[in-house]
Design an enzyme around this catalytic site. Structure first.
Site, PDB file in Angstrom:
ATOM      1  N   SER A   1       0.944  -1.239   0.071  1.00  0.00           N
ATOM      2  CA  SER A   1      -0.014   0.147  -0.163  1.00  0.00           C
ATOM      3  C   SER A   1       0.650   1.267   0.099  1.00  0.00           C
ATOM      4  O   SER A   1       0.363   2.363  -0.730  1.00  0.00           O
ATOM      5  CB  SER A   1      -1.000   0.014   1.284  1.00  0.00           C
ATOM      6  OG  SER A   1      -0.405  -0.284   2.295  1.00  0.00           O
TER       7      SER A   1
ATOM      8  N   HIS B   1       5.812 -12.698   7.340  1.00  0.00           N
ATOM      9  CA  HIS B   1       6.026 -11.349   6.953  1.00  0.00           C
ATOM     10  C   HIS B   1       7.415 -11.287   6.064  1.00  0.00           C
ATOM     11  O   HIS B   1       8.296 -11.981   6.202  1.00  0.00           O
ATOM     12  CB  HIS B   1       6.235 -10.358   8.296  1.00  0.00           C
ATOM     13  CG  HIS B   1       5.913  -8.820   7.592  1.00  0.00           C
ATOM     14  ND1 HIS B   1       7.091  -8.089   7.484  1.00  0.00           N
ATOM     15  CD2 HIS B   1       4.731  -8.154   7.977  1.00  0.00           C
ATOM     16  CE1 HIS B   1       6.389  -6.895   7.037  1.00  0.00           C
ATOM     17  NE2 HIS B   1       5.189  -7.002   7.588  1.00  0.00           N
TER      18      HIS B   1
ATOM     19  N   ARG C   1       2.891  -4.854  16.361  1.00  0.00           N
ATOM     20  CA  ARG C   1       1.579  -4.462  16.347  1.00  0.00           C
ATOM     21  C   ARG C   1       0.571  -5.415  16.995  1.00  0.00           C
ATOM     22  O   ARG C   1      -0.548  -5.234  17.339  1.00  0.00           O
ATOM     23  CB  ARG C   1       1.061  -4.126  14.916  1.00  0.00           C
ATOM     24  CG  ARG C   1       2.323  -2.792  14.658  1.00  0.00           C
ATOM     25  CD  ARG C   1       1.932  -2.482  12.854  1.00  0.00           C
ATOM     26  NE  ARG C   1       2.269  -3.904  12.174  1.00  0.00           N
ATOM     27  CZ  ARG C   1       2.132  -4.037  10.981  1.00  0.00           C
ATOM     28  NH1 ARG C   1       1.788  -3.080  10.184  1.00  0.00           N
ATOM     29  NH2 ARG C   1       2.258  -5.187  10.448  1.00  0.00           N
TER      30      ARG C   1
ATOM     31  N   ASP D   1      -2.343  -8.638  11.389  1.00  0.00           N
ATOM     32  CA  ASP D   1      -3.857  -8.989  10.939  1.00  0.00           C
ATOM     33  C   ASP D   1      -4.136 -10.232  11.877  1.00  0.00           C
ATOM     34  O   ASP D   1      -5.370 -10.455  11.976  1.00  0.00           O
ATOM     35  CB  ASP D   1      -3.722  -9.414   9.455  1.00  0.00           C
ATOM     36  CG  ASP D   1      -3.366  -8.077   8.672  1.00  0.00           C
ATOM     37  OD1 ASP D   1      -3.868  -7.148   9.116  1.00  0.00           O
ATOM     38  OD2 ASP D   1      -2.545  -8.369   7.867  1.00  0.00           O
TER      39      ASP D   1
ATOM     40  N   HIS E   1      -1.820  -8.737   1.685  1.00  0.00           N
ATOM     41  CA  HIS E   1      -1.696  -7.611   2.680  1.00  0.00           C
ATOM     42  C   HIS E   1      -2.892  -7.537   3.550  1.00  0.00           C
ATOM     43  O   HIS E   1      -2.993  -8.386   4.242  1.00  0.00           O
ATOM     44  CB  HIS E   1      -1.388  -6.469   1.405  1.00  0.00           C
ATOM     45  CG  HIS E   1      -0.723  -5.289   1.915  1.00  0.00           C
ATOM     46  ND1 HIS E   1      -0.100  -5.206   3.091  1.00  0.00           N
ATOM     47  CD2 HIS E   1      -0.904  -4.195   1.432  1.00  0.00           C
ATOM     48  CE1 HIS E   1       0.026  -3.911   3.332  1.00  0.00           C
ATOM     49  NE2 HIS E   1      -0.241  -3.143   2.270  1.00  0.00           N
TER      50      HIS E   1
HETATM   51  N1  CMX Z   1       1.414 -19.785   5.349  1.00  0.00           N
HETATM   52  C1  CMX Z   1       1.766 -20.589   4.518  1.00  0.00           C
HETATM   53  N2  CMX Z   1       2.963 -20.493   3.880  1.00  0.00           N
HETATM   54  C2  CMX Z   1       3.558 -19.314   3.871  1.00  0.00           C
HETATM   55  C3  CMX Z   1       2.969 -18.198   4.946  1.00  0.00           C
HETATM   56  C4  CMX Z   1       2.124 -18.577   5.531  1.00  0.00           C
HETATM   57  N3  CMX Z   1       1.366 -17.516   6.724  1.00  0.00           N
HETATM   58  N4  CMX Z   1       4.057 -17.098   5.054  1.00  0.00           N
HETATM   59  C5  CMX Z   1       4.901 -17.464   3.855  1.00  0.00           C
HETATM   60  N5  CMX Z   1       4.661 -18.632   3.586  1.00  0.00           N
HETATM   61  C6  CMX Z   1       5.060 -19.195   2.323  1.00  0.00           C
HETATM   62  C7  CMX Z   1       5.276 -18.283   1.089  1.00  0.00           C
HETATM   63  O1  CMX Z   1       3.923 -18.506   0.327  1.00  0.00           O
HETATM   64  C8  CMX Z   1       6.372 -18.896   0.226  1.00  0.00           C
HETATM   65  O2  CMX Z   1       5.840 -20.093  -0.504  1.00  0.00           O
HETATM   66  P1  CMX Z   1       6.444 -20.319  -1.978  1.00  0.00           P
HETATM   67  O3  CMX Z   1       7.847 -20.447  -1.816  1.00  0.00           O
HETATM   68  O4  CMX Z   1       5.638 -21.541  -2.268  1.00  0.00           O
HETATM   69  O5  CMX Z   1       6.200 -19.281  -2.855  1.00  0.00           O
HETATM   70  C9  CMX Z   1       7.312 -19.425   1.355  1.00  0.00           C
HETATM   71  O6  CMX Z   1       6.545 -19.311   2.562  1.00  0.00           O
HETATM   72  C10 CMX Z   1       8.338 -18.207   1.641  1.00  0.00           C
HETATM   73  O7  CMX Z   1       7.800 -17.009   1.816  1.00  0.00           O
HETATM   74  P2  CMX Z   1       8.255 -15.810   2.791  1.00  0.00           P
HETATM   75  O8  CMX Z   1       9.777 -15.441   1.926  1.00  0.00           O
HETATM   76  O9  CMX Z   1       8.645 -16.276   4.190  1.00  0.00           O
HETATM   77  O10 CMX Z   1       7.308 -14.747   2.736  1.00  0.00           O
HETATM   78  P3  CMX Z   1       6.992 -13.669   1.769  1.00  0.00           P
HETATM   79  O11 CMX Z   1       7.868 -12.468   1.790  1.00  0.00           O
HETATM   80  O12 CMX Z   1       6.776 -14.159   0.255  1.00  0.00           O
HETATM   81  O13 CMX Z   1       5.394 -13.199   2.050  1.00  0.00           O
HETATM   82  C11 CMX Z   1       3.605 -12.764   3.145  1.00  0.00           C
HETATM   83  C12 CMX Z   1       5.381 -12.550   3.051  1.00  0.00           C
HETATM   84  C13 CMX Z   1       3.231 -11.929   4.342  1.00  0.00           C
HETATM   85  C14 CMX Z   1       2.963 -12.471   1.849  1.00  0.00           C
HETATM   86  C15 CMX Z   1       3.432 -14.149   3.739  1.00  0.00           C
HETATM   87  O14 CMX Z   1       3.986 -14.525   4.752  1.00  0.00           O
HETATM   88  C16 CMX Z   1       1.985 -14.690   3.778  1.00  0.00           C
HETATM   89  O15 CMX Z   1       1.311 -15.101   2.622  1.00  0.00           O
HETATM   90  N6  CMX Z   1       1.286 -14.498   4.991  1.00  0.00           N
HETATM   91  C17 CMX Z   1      -0.123 -14.911   4.952  1.00  0.00           C
HETATM   92  C18 CMX Z   1      -0.700 -13.544   4.804  1.00  0.00           C
HETATM   93  C19 CMX Z   1      -0.860 -12.361   5.591  1.00  0.00           C
HETATM   94  O16 CMX Z   1      -1.032 -12.632   6.869  1.00  0.00           O
HETATM   95  N7  CMX Z   1      -0.552 -11.336   5.108  1.00  0.00           N
HETATM   96  C20 CMX Z   1      -0.584 -10.114   6.043  1.00  0.00           C
HETATM   97  C21 CMX Z   1       0.963  -9.409   5.856  1.00  0.00           C
HETATM   98  C22 CMX Z   1       0.966  -8.093   6.907  1.00  0.00           C
HETATM   99  C23 CMX Z   1      -0.001  -7.251   6.288  1.00  0.00           C
HETATM  100  O17 CMX Z   1       0.590  -6.547   5.032  1.00  0.00           O
HETATM  101  O18 CMX Z   1      -1.111  -6.573   6.394  1.00  0.00           O
END
Ligand code: CMX
Length: 437
Positions: A241, A318, A327, A375, A271
């Site tokens: 964002s 994250h 937070r 979240d 996000h």
């Molecule tokens: N559950 C399952 N798998 C997850 C995970 C979770 N909560 N968090 C990361 N992973 C996976 C990723 O999908 C990725 O898988 P692939 O290699 O198959 O693509 C792998 O672990 C490595 O990811 P990462 O480097 O740890 O995390 P990213 O920086 O790529 O992504 C985030 C960060 C937040 C998008 C991810 O942790 C996620 O999808 N979390 C769940 C959604 C969420 O809570 N989002 C809110 C974040 C805060 C906000 O912005 O509001």
């Protein structure tokens, strides 16, 4: 004859192994200053954004203008009778880096009050949308519709653009928008979920209190709104964002065009929409169990089911943080210190997920950070106070996130940051850099 989709599918199937191989086998190969895995993998960790408004340390979490969350809450002027500060004073802090006096805070309170009324045409736009549109669509549409109010855009069109002073117009637009976002969110909420019956503003209330009042909430919820808006405000510049708002503003787009774009990014499930997803996940899980408190084994099995079906555990992980999000901790403490909420079954479940999910994610072995983010905890507080329409939660996030995004683009204008334009390369160029024949 093949359809467009058939042809494209063949191309995609043939291309995917090339991208996977580049990341897996050649991710560390340098392309100038960045690696192949950074170029393909969302620019993770590349230092190419500048902001002084907040800084995110992977282990410590966010600091607003150098202050941790508890330090920020302690330092700012408090609303009389409340433990929480004025959102308006926090806005002053984000913009200037100084903790405002009460007088300075009240200057912003009065300014925002004078600008808070929504133009009728914005209400007309909201009402023209199908009532089952997602509230983030309504929120984004309301913001972009207000673009005709932009002082920056009208001065630019009149040939009055001045690189040194244009930040003043951005600030005026930012204040106007900040003043209206609470009433805009409240209008959407009441229109969609409360029989289209609206509540007039109370001239005595600050921004957070006013929002609580206008959605029809209790006095207690006023502090929830203040806390929520401040906690969600800013997380340095690289999140979707903030970065989108900055990117769009870099084309000299005004605050309305820029922040509506940021809102569209916040509405993505990875996000800001994750707060909605967390509540959906926990509610579905509780419904499956017929409302009873799960055992640790039942919870583990549900988390594994989610992972095995290829979905993420919402509210966990994250891109930058490598520990529990402060937070999250701040909201957890609010729950623990609020009688009724501390014993609330949904909070008990959220607490249990905190105890179980990190272990499951570690065992799963993919997520770099198995700990909860903001979240994971926010929805339960809203639910407790009766804001049970979880698709609305990201709008709450969006009202708060505006504080950081708009403070940032005001400074972008002041410092004359350039239009953003990173360079792209082709897959064949990456393969050449990796030495793949
Ligand atoms: N559950 C399952 N798998 C997850 C995970 C979770 N909560 N968090 C990361 N992973 C996976 C990723 O999908 C990725 O898988 P692939 O290699 O198959 O693509 C792998 O672990 C490595 O990811 P990462 O480097 O740890 O995390 P990213 O920086 O790529 O992504 C985030 C960060 C937040 C998008 C991810 O942790 C996620 O999808 N979390 C769940 C959604 C969420 O809570 N989002 C809110 C974040 C805060 C906000 O912005 O509001």
């Amino acid at each position: 004859m093949s359809t467009l989709k058939d042809v494209l599918k063949k191309k995609i199937d043939a291309h995917r192994p090339r991208t996977t191989r580049l990341v897996k086998e050649f991710g560390d190969v340098k392309l100038g200053d960045v690696t192949i895995s950074q170029a393909i993998g969302g620019a993770r960790g590349i230092k190419c954004l500048v902001t002084d408004i907040s800084y995110l340390d992977p282990m410590e979490g966010i600091r607003f203008r150098g202050m941790t969350i508890p330090e920020t809450f302690a330092a700012l002027p408090k609303v009389p009778g409340s433990d929480y500060p004025y959102v308006e004073g926090f806005w002053w802090l984000l913009l200037t880096g100084d903790v405002p006096t009460m007088e300075q805070t009240l200057e912003v309170v009065e300014d925002w009050k004078s600008k808070a009324a929504l133009p009728q045409y914005v209400i007309d736009v909201l009402r023209a949308l199908p009532r089952d549109s997602h509230p983030m669509v309504m929120f984004s549409a309301g913001i972009v519709a207000m673009q005709r109010e932009s002082v920056f855009a009208s001065n630019y069109a009149a040939g009055k653009f001045n690189k040194m002073t244009c930040w003043e117009d951005m600030l005026e637009d930012a204040n106007n928008l900040m003043a209206k976002l609470g009433p805009l969110g409240a209008y959407i909420y009441r229109m969609k979920y409360k029989g289209d019956v609206h509540i007039a503003a109370d001239p005595n209330l600050d921004m957070g209190g006013q929002f609580a009042h206008m959605i029809g909430q209790s006095d207690e919820y006023k502090d929830v709104a203040r806390m929520y808006f401040i906690l969600h405000s800013d997380h340095e510049s690289g999140n979707v964002s903030a970065h989108t708002t900055h990117l769009v503003a870099s084309a000299l787009s005004d605050a309305y065009l820029s922040y509506s774009a940021g809102i569209n990014g916040l509405a993505g499930p990875l996000h800001g929409l994750a707060n909605e997803e967390v509540l959906r996940w926990t509610q579905n899980f509780m419904a499956k169990l017929g409302g009873k408190v799960p055992t640790e084994e039942e919870l583990k099995a549900a988390l594994w089911d989610t992972l095995n079906s290829g979905q993420v555990i919402p509210g966990y992980g994250h891109a930058v943080l490598r520990k529990t999000d402060p937070r999250y901790t701040s909201q957890r403490e609010f729950c623990l210190n609020t009688p009724g909420l501390a014993e609330y079954p949904l909070f008990q479940l959220v607490k249990m997920i905190f105890e179980v999910a990190p272990g499951v994610l570690l065992e799963h072995g993919k997520a770099k950070n198995p700990w909860p983010n903001v979240d994971a905890q926010s929805g339960v507080i809203q639910w407790y106070y009766g804001v049970t329409q979880y698709e609305f939660y990201t709008v709450l996030f969006g009202i708060g996130r505006a504080l950081g995004c708009l403070a940032n683009i005001t400074w972008d204008r002041a410092l004359g940051y350039a239009i953003e334009r990173p360079k792209s390369v082709t897959t064949a160029m990456l393969e050449a850099a990796a030495g793949i024949k």
